[in-house]
Write a protein that holds these residues in place. Structure first.
Motif, PDB file in Angstrom:
ATOM      1  N   THR A 157       0.944  -1.156   0.067  1.00 15.28           N
ATOM      2  CA  THR A 157       0.062  -0.097   0.013  1.00 15.28           C
ATOM      3  C   THR A 157       0.760   1.190  -0.045  1.00 15.28           C
ATOM      4  OG1 THR A 157      -1.743  -1.334   1.316  1.00 15.28           O
ATOM      5  CG2 THR A 157      -1.828   1.188   1.319  1.00 15.28           C
ATOM      6  N   LEU A 158       0.556   2.177  -0.858  1.00 12.53           N
ATOM      7  CA  LEU A 158       1.379   3.343  -0.806  1.00 12.53           C
ATOM      8  C   LEU A 158       0.895   4.451   0.215  1.00 12.53           C
ATOM      9  CD1 LEU A 158       1.658   4.359  -4.794  1.00 12.53           C
ATOM     10  CD2 LEU A 158       3.374   3.224  -3.153  1.00 12.53           C
ATOM     11  N   PRO A 159       1.497   5.182   0.680  1.00 10.93           N
ATOM     12  CA  PRO A 159       1.219   6.495   1.511  1.00 10.93           C
ATOM     13  C   PRO A 159       0.047   7.292   0.729  1.00 10.93           C
ATOM     14  CG  PRO A 159       3.414   6.334   1.633  1.00 10.93           C
ATOM     15  CD  PRO A 159       3.097   5.327   0.378  1.00 10.93           C
ATOM     16  N   ASP A 160      -0.717   8.083   1.410  1.00 13.25           N
ATOM     17  CA  ASP A 160      -1.550   8.970   0.899  1.00 13.25           C
ATOM     18  C   ASP A 160      -0.918   9.975  -0.032  1.00 13.25           C
ATOM     19  OD1 ASP A 160      -3.887   7.370   1.713  1.00 13.25           O
ATOM     20  OD2 ASP A 160      -4.019   8.692   3.513  1.00 13.25           O
ATOM     21  N   VAL A 161       0.078  10.460   0.761  1.00  5.52           N
ATOM     22  CA  VAL A 161       0.659  11.680   0.061  1.00  5.52           C
ATOM     23  C   VAL A 161       2.198  11.298  -0.184  1.00  5.52           C
ATOM     24  CG1 VAL A 161       1.443  13.912   0.300  1.00  5.52           C
ATOM     25  CG2 VAL A 161      -0.955  13.289   1.264  1.00  5.52           C
ATOM     26  N   ILE A 162       3.002  11.369  -1.292  1.00  7.82           N
ATOM     27  CA  ILE A 162       4.307  11.356  -1.626  1.00  7.82           C
ATOM     28  C   ILE A 162       4.880  12.440  -2.170  1.00  7.82           C
ATOM     29  CG2 ILE A 162       6.039   9.847  -2.660  1.00  7.82           C
ATOM     30  CD1 ILE A 162       4.210   7.466  -2.655  1.00  7.82           C
ATOM     31  N   HIS A 163       5.496  13.447  -1.271  1.00  9.45           N
ATOM     32  CA  HIS A 163       5.868  14.617  -1.846  1.00  9.45           C
ATOM     33  C   HIS A 163       6.954  15.034  -0.918  1.00  9.45           C
ATOM     34  CE1 HIS A 163       5.252  18.879  -2.642  1.00  9.45           C
ATOM     35  NE2 HIS A 163       4.975  18.593  -3.738  1.00  9.45           N
ATOM     36  N   ARG A 164       7.413  16.287  -1.357  1.00  9.18           N
ATOM     37  CA  ARG A 164       8.458  16.876  -0.299  1.00  9.18           C
ATOM     38  C   ARG A 164       7.861  17.295   0.946  1.00  9.18           C
ATOM     39  NH1 ARG A 164      11.881  22.328  -2.566  1.00  9.18           N
ATOM     40  NH2 ARG A 164      10.200  23.679  -1.949  1.00  9.18           N
ATOM     41  N   ASP A 165       6.536  17.660   0.689  1.00  3.17           N
ATOM     42  CA  ASP A 165       6.060  18.236   2.182  1.00  3.17           C
ATOM     43  C   ASP A 165       5.573  17.060   2.912  1.00  3.17           C
ATOM     44  OD1 ASP A 165       6.413  20.930   1.130  1.00  3.17           O
ATOM     45  OD2 ASP A 165       4.603  20.897   0.017  1.00  3.17           O
ATOM     46  N   SER A 166       5.653  16.094   2.813  1.00  3.89           N
ATOM     47  CA  SER A 166       5.409  14.864   3.608  1.00  3.89           C
ATOM     48  C   SER A 166       6.541  14.037   3.973  1.00  3.89           C
ATOM     49  CB  SER A 166       4.387  14.027   2.883  1.00  3.89           C
ATOM     50  OG  SER A 166       4.950  13.315   1.795  1.00  3.89           O
ATOM     51  N   VAL A 167       6.710  12.883   4.690  1.00  2.00           N
ATOM     52  CA  VAL A 167       7.632  12.323   5.297  1.00  2.00           C
ATOM     53  C   VAL A 167       8.455  11.521   3.910  1.00  2.00           C
ATOM     54  CG1 VAL A 167       8.652  10.260   6.481  1.00  2.00           C
ATOM     55  CG2 VAL A 167       6.967  11.932   7.484  1.00  2.00           C
ATOM     56  N   PHE A 168       7.456  10.762   3.000  1.00  4.58           N
ATOM     57  CA  PHE A 168       8.100  10.237   1.981  1.00  4.58           C
ATOM     58  C   PHE A 168       7.998  11.096   0.835  1.00  4.58           C
ATOM     59  CE2 PHE A 168       5.878   7.030   4.867  1.00  4.58           C
ATOM     60  CZ  PHE A 168       6.920   6.183   5.189  1.00  4.58           C
ATOM     61  N   GLN A 169       9.072  11.121   0.159  1.00  3.80           N
ATOM     62  CA  GLN A 169       9.121  12.070  -1.184  1.00  3.80           C
ATOM     63  C   GLN A 169       9.113  11.099  -2.324  1.00  3.80           C
ATOM     64  OE1 GLN A 169      11.835  15.113  -0.844  1.00  3.80           O
ATOM     65  NE2 GLN A 169      11.619  15.684  -2.958  1.00  3.80           N
ATOM     66  N   TYR A 170       9.753   9.735  -2.362  1.00  7.25           N
ATOM     67  CA  TYR A 170       9.785   8.945  -3.454  1.00  7.25           C
ATOM     68  C   TYR A 170       9.805   7.485  -3.177  1.00  7.25           C
ATOM     69  CZ  TYR A 170      11.134   7.261  -8.268  1.00  7.25           C
ATOM     70  OH  TYR A 170      11.316   6.532  -9.294  1.00  7.25           O
ATOM     71  N   MET A 171       9.036   6.711  -3.981  1.00 10.62           N
ATOM     72  CA  MET A 171       9.079   5.233  -3.757  1.00 10.62           C
ATOM     73  C   MET A 171       9.288   4.729  -5.211  1.00 10.62           C
ATOM     74  SD  MET A 171       6.733   4.384  -0.649  1.00 10.62           S
ATOM     75  CE  MET A 171       6.854   4.787   0.832  1.00 10.62           C
ATOM     76  N   GLY A 172      10.212   3.461  -5.144  1.00  7.06           N
ATOM     77  CA  GLY A 172      10.093   2.982  -6.650  1.00  7.06           C
ATOM     78  C   GLY A 172      10.734   1.681  -6.224  1.00  7.06           C
ATOM     79  N   PHE A 173      10.256   0.414  -7.220  1.00  6.17           N
ATOM     80  CA  PHE A 173      10.877  -0.636  -7.242  1.00  6.17           C
ATOM     81  C   PHE A 173      11.755  -0.924  -8.573  1.00  6.17           C
ATOM     82  CE2 PHE A 173       7.160  -0.794  -4.648  1.00  6.17           C
ATOM     83  CZ  PHE A 173       7.306  -1.816  -3.864  1.00  6.17           C
ATOM     84  N   MET A 174      13.008  -1.991  -8.372  1.00 11.94           N
ATOM     85  CA  MET A 174      13.802  -1.771  -9.404  1.00 11.94           C
ATOM     86  C   MET A 174      14.129  -3.521  -9.750  1.00 11.94           C
ATOM     87  SD  MET A 174      16.036   1.534  -8.881  1.00 11.94           S
ATOM     88  CE  MET A 174      15.916   1.086  -7.203  1.00 11.94           C
ATOM     89  N   THR A 175      14.310  -3.998 -10.638  1.00 15.59           N
ATOM     90  CA  THR A 175      14.790  -5.297 -10.686  1.00 15.59           C
ATOM     91  C   THR A 175      16.464  -5.214 -11.182  1.00 15.59           C
ATOM     92  OG1 THR A 175      14.038  -5.373 -12.901  1.00 15.59           O
ATOM     93  CG2 THR A 175      12.965  -6.642 -11.380  1.00 15.59           C
ATOM     94  N   CYS A 176      17.101  -5.630 -10.634  1.00  9.21           N
ATOM     95  CA  CYS A 176      18.693  -5.487 -10.755  1.00  9.21           C
ATOM     96  C   CYS A 176      19.389  -6.621 -10.770  1.00  9.21           C
ATOM     97  CB  CYS A 176      19.008  -4.287  -9.508  1.00  9.21           C
ATOM     98  SG  CYS A 176      18.036  -3.078  -9.249  1.00  9.21           S
ATOM     99  N   ASN A 177      20.849  -6.451 -10.987  1.00  4.01           N
ATOM    100  CA  ASN A 177      21.966  -7.312 -11.123  1.00  4.01           C
ATOM    101  C   ASN A 177      22.800  -7.169 -10.004  1.00  4.01           C
ATOM    102  OD1 ASN A 177      24.165  -8.882 -11.864  1.00  4.01           O
ATOM    103  ND2 ASN A 177      23.545  -9.163 -13.747  1.00  4.01           N
ATOM    104  N   PHE A 178      22.889  -8.185  -9.141  1.00  2.00           N
ATOM    105  CA  PHE A 178      23.710  -7.807  -7.781  1.00  2.00           C
ATOM    106  C   PHE A 178      25.146  -7.673  -8.305  1.00  2.00           C
ATOM    107  CE2 PHE A 178      26.576  -9.671  -4.467  1.00  2.00           C
ATOM    108  CZ  PHE A 178      26.072  -8.883  -3.476  1.00  2.00           C
ATOM    109  N   SER A 179      25.478  -8.647  -9.414  1.00  5.08           N
ATOM    110  CA  SER A 179      26.836  -8.623  -9.747  1.00  5.08           C
ATOM    111  C   SER A 179      27.417  -7.458 -10.462  1.00  5.08           C
ATOM    112  CB  SER A 179      27.173  -9.675 -10.731  1.00  5.08           C
ATOM    113  OG  SER A 179      28.590  -9.914 -10.987  1.00  5.08           O
ATOM    114  N   SER A 180      26.574  -7.078 -11.429  1.00  6.39           N
ATOM    115  CA  SER A 180      26.971  -5.778 -12.160  1.00  6.39           C
ATOM    116  C   SER A 180      26.495  -4.333 -11.764  1.00  6.39           C
ATOM    117  CB  SER A 180      26.365  -5.922 -13.553  1.00  6.39           C
ATOM    118  OG  SER A 180      24.840  -5.987 -13.623  1.00  6.39           O
TER     119      SER A 180
END
Length: 330
Positions: free
Chosen positions: A219-242
């Protein structure tokens, strides 16, 4: 060994790029990837330049008032943070600071520079790519040496060249790849080597075995902004080695109550419960043998947040916004 090799590499890298204005850029968006290091995502642009401690430099610029996040972070010859300038320091979107006599001057703040050479990284998160640069690149006035502006083609070449050299510092040979499906803090000794963002927390999940499909719900917060605690959220699929990003999605593209299916490019999605109309999907490249999912949270610099390094601190800070992960049974 790794620390000494890193310091030798970074010091020489810093010296080489010292007479060039913002010669390096990192991004991974719209199918185009450049200097794909330390997990960039689809909304981020990172620009980097290096400075000598004894130089006299004025840095002037602005950042977009509709940006998702901005800061400039200073790293020593080991690639570790020693200072950062945040939005709260310049809330009106324009900044002006000085480097002089081996110190950084920002208003009444004076910060000693701990090394002979250092680098600055500007992070700008935005969904708007129209004429961002050079408009939002900091202007450099160096009174100690000539620092030349470079062309976009040169910046691309420099970034490609550095990317090849950094691949030589293969993290897989120095750090253990652990399979743990739950989102947890990676070891601090890993994070501090990846030019981390001081306003960010990184949580990592990995499939228990190769080929597993993960199901992430949250669940995401109701507000994601610099005027709240959370400013940004994101998910990434990544390669641990590289330490590179394969795919990513930000909170802007997620529903309030989201479900993300994570698998490989060649996954047979028809055998799963994935529904493109209501679910989101992230992919690992088929050549990725060390897959992880990174959950990046950027906290507003206008708020004071103390994130620890334990499961308890994750739960207390993120609370209901900590995603759940499960292996999907097909």
């Amino acid at each position: 060994m790794f620390l000494s090799m890193r310091k030798f590499f970074f010091r020489n890298w810093y010296k080489f790029y010292m007479d060039k204005s913002w010669p390096l850029v990192s991004y991974n968006r719209n199918g185009i990837s450049l200097l794909n290091i330390a997990y960039p995502d689809s909304t981020s642009f990172y620009h980097c330049m290096t400075v000598k401690k004894t130089d006299t430099v004025q840095v002037i610029g602005k950042y977009p008032n509709d940006s998702l996040f901005w800061n400039i972070v200073f790293y020593d010859e080991k690639g570790e943070i020693f200072f950062s300038i945040e939005e709260c320091n310049f809330p009106n979107y324009r900044y002006n600071f000085f480097i002089q006599n081996g110190e950084i001057y920002i208003g009444d703040i004076i910060v000693p520079i701990p090394c002979d050479y250092f680098c600055m990284i500007q992070r700008l998160y935005t969904i708007d790519t129209h004429q961002l640069f050079p408009k939002y690149l900091p202007r450099i006035k160096n009174q100690s040496r000539t620092v030349r502006d470079i062309t976009p083609c040169e910046r691309t070449e420099f970034s490609l060249s550095l990317s090849r050299w950094i691949r030589c510092l293969n993290y897989f040979y120095f750090f253990k790849y652990d399979r743990n499906i739950d989102f947890n803090y990676p070891p601090h000794k890993i994070i501090k080597t990846l030019f981390p963002n001081p306003q960010a927390t990184y949580l990592v999940s990995s499939p228990l075995k190769h080929g597993d499909i993960l199901h992430i719900s949250g669940t995401l917060p109701d507000v994601i902004h610099r005027d709240s605690v959370f400013q940004y959220m994101g998910f990434m699929t990544c390669n641990f080695s590289s330490i590179s990003t394969d795919d990513s999605i930000s909170h802007l593209d997620l529903s309030k109550n989201y479900e993300i299916f994570v698998g490989y490019e060649n996954t047979d999605w028809e055998t799963t419960k994935f529904n493109a109309k209501i679910h989101h999907r992230l992919l690992w490249r088929k050549q990725n043998h060390y897959p992880i999912v990174v959950f990046r949270i950027l906290f507003s610099s206008f708020e004071t947040i103390h994130m620890g390094c334990s499961d308890k601190s994750i739960s207390s800070t993120l609370g209901p916004f900590l995603p759940k992960v499960a292996t999907l049974t097909t």
